[in-house]
Design a protein around this motif. Sequence first.
Motif, mmCIF file in Angstrom:
data_model
loop_
_atom_site.group_PDB
_atom_site.id
_atom_site.type_symbol
_atom_site.label_atom_id
_atom_site.label_comp_id
_atom_site.label_asym_id
_atom_site.label_seq_id
_atom_site.Cartn_x
_atom_site.Cartn_y
_atom_site.Cartn_z
ATOM 1 N N UNK A 32 7.485 1.935 5.615
ATOM 2 C CA UNK A 32 8.661 2.698 5.194
ATOM 3 C C UNK A 32 8.174 4.126 4.984
ATOM 4 N N UNK A 33 8.769 5.052 5.713
ATOM 5 C CA UNK A 33 8.346 6.450 5.649
ATOM 6 C C UNK A 33 9.270 7.196 4.699
ATOM 7 N N UNK A 38 0.868 -1.174 0.000
ATOM 8 C CA UNK A 38 0.000 0.000 0.000
ATOM 9 C C UNK A 38 0.902 1.220 0.000
ATOM 10 N N UNK A 39 0.554 2.194 -0.827
ATOM 11 C CA UNK A 39 1.299 3.446 -0.872
ATOM 12 C C UNK A 39 0.345 4.550 -0.424
ATOM 13 N N UNK A 80 15.620 0.921 1.246
ATOM 14 C CA UNK A 80 14.707 0.160 2.107
ATOM 15 C C UNK A 80 13.620 -0.511 1.279
ATOM 16 N N UNK A 81 13.125 0.184 0.262
ATOM 17 C CA UNK A 81 12.096 -0.398 -0.619
ATOM 18 C C UNK A 81 12.656 -1.621 -1.355
ATOM 19 N N UNK A 100 4.989 3.765 2.670
ATOM 20 C CA UNK A 100 4.785 2.538 1.911
ATOM 21 C C UNK A 100 4.704 1.397 2.911
ATOM 22 N N UNK A 101 3.625 0.627 2.816
ATOM 23 C CA UNK A 101 3.451 -0.536 3.681
ATOM 24 C C UNK A 101 3.667 -1.787 2.837
ATOM 25 N N UNK A 102 4.679 -2.569 3.230
ATOM 26 C CA UNK A 102 4.987 -3.810 2.525
ATOM 27 C C UNK A 102 4.942 -4.943 3.550
#
Length: 77
Positions: free
Chosen positions: A63-64, A5-6, A70-71, A56-58
């Motif tokens: 990840x802020x 999710x972004x 990190x991505x 970003x939720x992975x």
Amino acid sequence: MAKIKVYTTPTCPWCHKVKEFLKEKKVEFEEVDVAADQEAAKKMVEKSGQIGVPQIEINGKMIVGFDQAALEEELKK
């Protein structure tokens, strides 16, 4: 496949960069406009403790900001 999710706002330039990066990597994601969805914005802050976008939720990890290293690390998992 990771569920991604972004969290974005329409006026955020870094949000556009994150989406472009994911599209280039051919990674599917769900975009959540936190400017239009207050409930989603609240959930985002509860998960990360941060109000800034992009986030970003992975697979449950937040990840802020546009942290490319990190991505890429999370996308490998």
